[in-house]
Design an enzyme around this catalytic site. Structure first.
Site, PDB file in Angstrom:
ATOM      1  N   GLY A 128       0.796  -1.213   0.000  1.00 24.10           N
ATOM      2  CA  GLY A 128       0.000   0.000   0.000  1.00 24.10           C
ATOM      3  C   GLY A 128       0.831   1.266   0.000  1.00 24.10           C
ATOM      4  N   SER A 129       0.349   2.266   0.689  1.00 24.70           N
ATOM      5  CA  SER A 129       0.944   3.601   0.606  1.00 24.70           C
ATOM      6  C   SER A 129       2.313   3.728   1.265  1.00 24.70           C
ATOM      7  CB  SER A 129      -0.019   4.637   1.196  1.00 24.70           C
ATOM      8  OG  SER A 129      -1.182   4.742   0.405  1.00 24.70           O
TER       9      SER A 129
END
Length: 573
Positions: free
Chosen positions: A292-293
């Site tokens: 993810g981020s």
């Protein structure tokens, strides 16, 4: 003439010298023959003497005594200790139960009495052993002292004990995934135990040289105090957020040493029932996930390191990006042009995609390989997964990879890459073996320049202190913590699910000169309370905060309350 030629004539008598030579030759030949006969007789007498002596020895033994087959004694293993010398794994002596079936009068009674102490004995198999008439059979390995005492009290003929070596782990589950396991014969089959065997212990065992007196302790980088804290926090998070798994690692940013690492669910190596269950693997090294981020750390660093982007650069995030069938949107879109720091603290997918576009598809893929995120990690643990990536990269793959989708890596590799962004740009393999900063840097690879590293330290601290930053819940007063969240949607039935997440938070501290990286993961968390969200800022970040708050002083990091926690942009040029 013919008669003379064929007529028989008496042999002429030998002369005196010739007769003497013949007599001497016969004497010598006769002497050699006698020597051979005596030698042969001596050999036979020697053989029969040995046989007779052995028969006499056996005849003097106690009636009915059985001779157990040769069983190689279990070799010792070295103690495993933490960085401070605290014992993590050691050998203890234990008794194993055997039987001499040919000396057992009543197998039924023997089995019945043994079952009162060892109810887990398999009845049919044990009965067949007891009535086999063999000289030696194992019945039960590694008894407890109480079991041994109770069996001795039964007074059963034909039953005995053999002293063996058993591995004992004082901390139980605390470091189970790192230490690993041994089998019934005290051979390493997982974790550091298996690594130790591969480094020569197995060869010493074969030669019979692996004894407790000649094995020095195996020292690791772990700090059992910090390890306990990390395991405690991830175990609490597993329950608090109703997740299927959780984990965390504390990594020395200057040396790559792993100070602590835990993954739950785990197991007790002293009683490894269910250790091989599919959900009890080490997710920090043996699991790959879309991170993810947290990957936006590398996307921004890549753009900055290319020289085409600075902290003052701006990217248009006013509208979604459509490529093929995919539309890239922001979770909390601002609908305007964003600076690089805003792209980072607002975690803009659109802004990250545009950062990647500046570098290009091949440059993006090369940078992720350079950071070690797409190659199999080198570490002492045998349980290491290989990251996955698209076979052929296209622009759509680069765009999705910019915000952490479309490729999978291990959480530990993400922490190692983050350490390189914080320590001046030096990527070094993680290790569980002690090494100095000089040794680590000698084997490291320079992956980003000094200015990129300085800029990333600024962005990490900004994300934890600026309004709207996602790292606020990871902060700890006095320790200047910075970091990046990652909330990744998991693939369910071939599609990304908005309700099933894999959350992570990667942090560094203290941010003026980061000494440690702390990364946490929570797999499929649920809201802590009704009405709350389940993003990484609400669950993965607090895990990091708790670990730092409880362990920073043990790591030798002193709090500083006099200076501001706000991020200051300082150019390294």
């Amino acid at each position: 003439m013919i008669k003379r030629l064929f007529a028989s004539k008496p042999d002429a008598a030998p002369t005196a010298p010739a007769a003497s030579i013949v007599v001497d030759a016969r004497r010598k030949a006769g002497g050699r023959t006698r020597n051979r006969v005596l030698m042969t007789m001596g050999i036979f007498f020697g053989i029969y003497g040995v046989i007779t002596g052995r028969l006499v020895y056996l005849g003097l033994q106690e009636p009915g005594a059985a001779v157990a087959p040769t069983v190689r004694g279990l070799a010792a293993r070295p103690d495993i200790v933490d960085r401070n010398g605290e014992v993590l794994a050691t050998d203890i002596k234990t008794a194993s139960l055997y039987a001499e079936p040919k000396n057992i009068i009543d197998p039924d009674e023997t089995l019945e009495l043994l079952s009162t102490v060892l109810p887990d004995l398999e009845p049919e198999q044990t009965y067949n052993k007891l009535k086999s008439g063999a000289g030696f059979v194992w019945l039960k390995r590694q008894l407890s002292p109480k079991q041994q005492a109770n069996i001795m009290a039964l007074g059963l003929p034909g039953i005995g004990f053999r002293t063996e070596t058993k591995r004992f782990y004082p901390g139980g589950e605390t470091a189970s995934h790192i230490l690993g396991l041994v089998n019934i014969d005290n051979q390493g089959i997982a974790g550091l135990e298996k690594y130790i065997d591969s480094q020569g212990l197995a060869d010493l065992r074969e030669l019979g040289l692996a004894t407790s007196g000649n094995l020095t302790p195996f020292r690791t980088t772990l700090d059992i105090r910090v390890q306990h804290i990390v395991r405690d926090e991830v175990k609490n998070a597993l329950d608090r957020y109703h997740a299927i798994a959780a984990g965390a690692v504390v990594l020395n940013a200057k040396t790559g040493e792993i100070v602590a690492m835990a993954s739950v669910p785990d197991f007790n190596p002293n009683n490894p029932v269910g250790a091989h269950d599919k959900d009890k693997f080490n997710r920090m090294t043996a699991g790959t996930f879309e991170m993810g981020s947290t990957i936006k750390s590398f996307t921004t660093a890549m753009a900055l390191d290319s020289g085409k982007v600075t902290l003052q650069s701006r990217f248009d995030a006013t509208r979604p990006i459509t490529i093929g069938r995919q539309t890239i949107r922001d979770f909390h879109g601002k609908g305007r042009v964003l600076t690089v720091p805003e792209v980072f603290i607002y975690s803009s997918n659109i802004g990250s995609a545009r950062e990647a576009d500046v570098v290009g598809v091949e440059g993006h893929r090369e940078f992720l390989h350079r950071m070690g995120l797409l190659d199999r990690m080198t570490i002492e643990l045998p349980e290491v997964a290989r990251p996955s990536e698209p076979k052929v990269w296209k622009k759509v793959h680069s765009i999705t990879a910019s915000f952490g989708h479309g490729f999978s890596t291990t959480p530990l590799q993400t922490a190692v890459g983050a350490a390189a962004l914080m320590n001046g740009g030096y990527l070094m393999n993680p290790t569980l073996l002690p090494r100095t900063e000089e040794q680590a840097k000698a084997g490291a690879t320079k992956v980003v320049n000094d200015k990129t590293s300085a800029d990333m330290r600024y962005l990490y601290l900004l994300n934890a202190t600026a309004p709207g930053g996602s790292g606020k819940r990871a902060t700890v007063p006095g320790y200047r913590v910075g970091g990046k969240t990652g909330t990744a949607e998991k693939v369910v039935n071939g599609r990304y699910s908005t309700n099933v997440r894999f959350n992570a938070f990667v942090a560094a501290f203290p941010m003026d000169d980061p000494q440690y990286i702390v990364l946490s993961i929570v797999d499929e968390p649920k809201p802590e309370k009704p009405g709350m969200g389940a993003t990484a800022g609400l669950n993965a970040a607090p895990i990091v905060s708790n670990i730092i708050r409880r362990s920073a002083s043990l790591l030798g990091v002193k709090p500083e309350f006099g200076q501001t926690n706000e991020a200051l942009l300082v150019s390294s040029q």
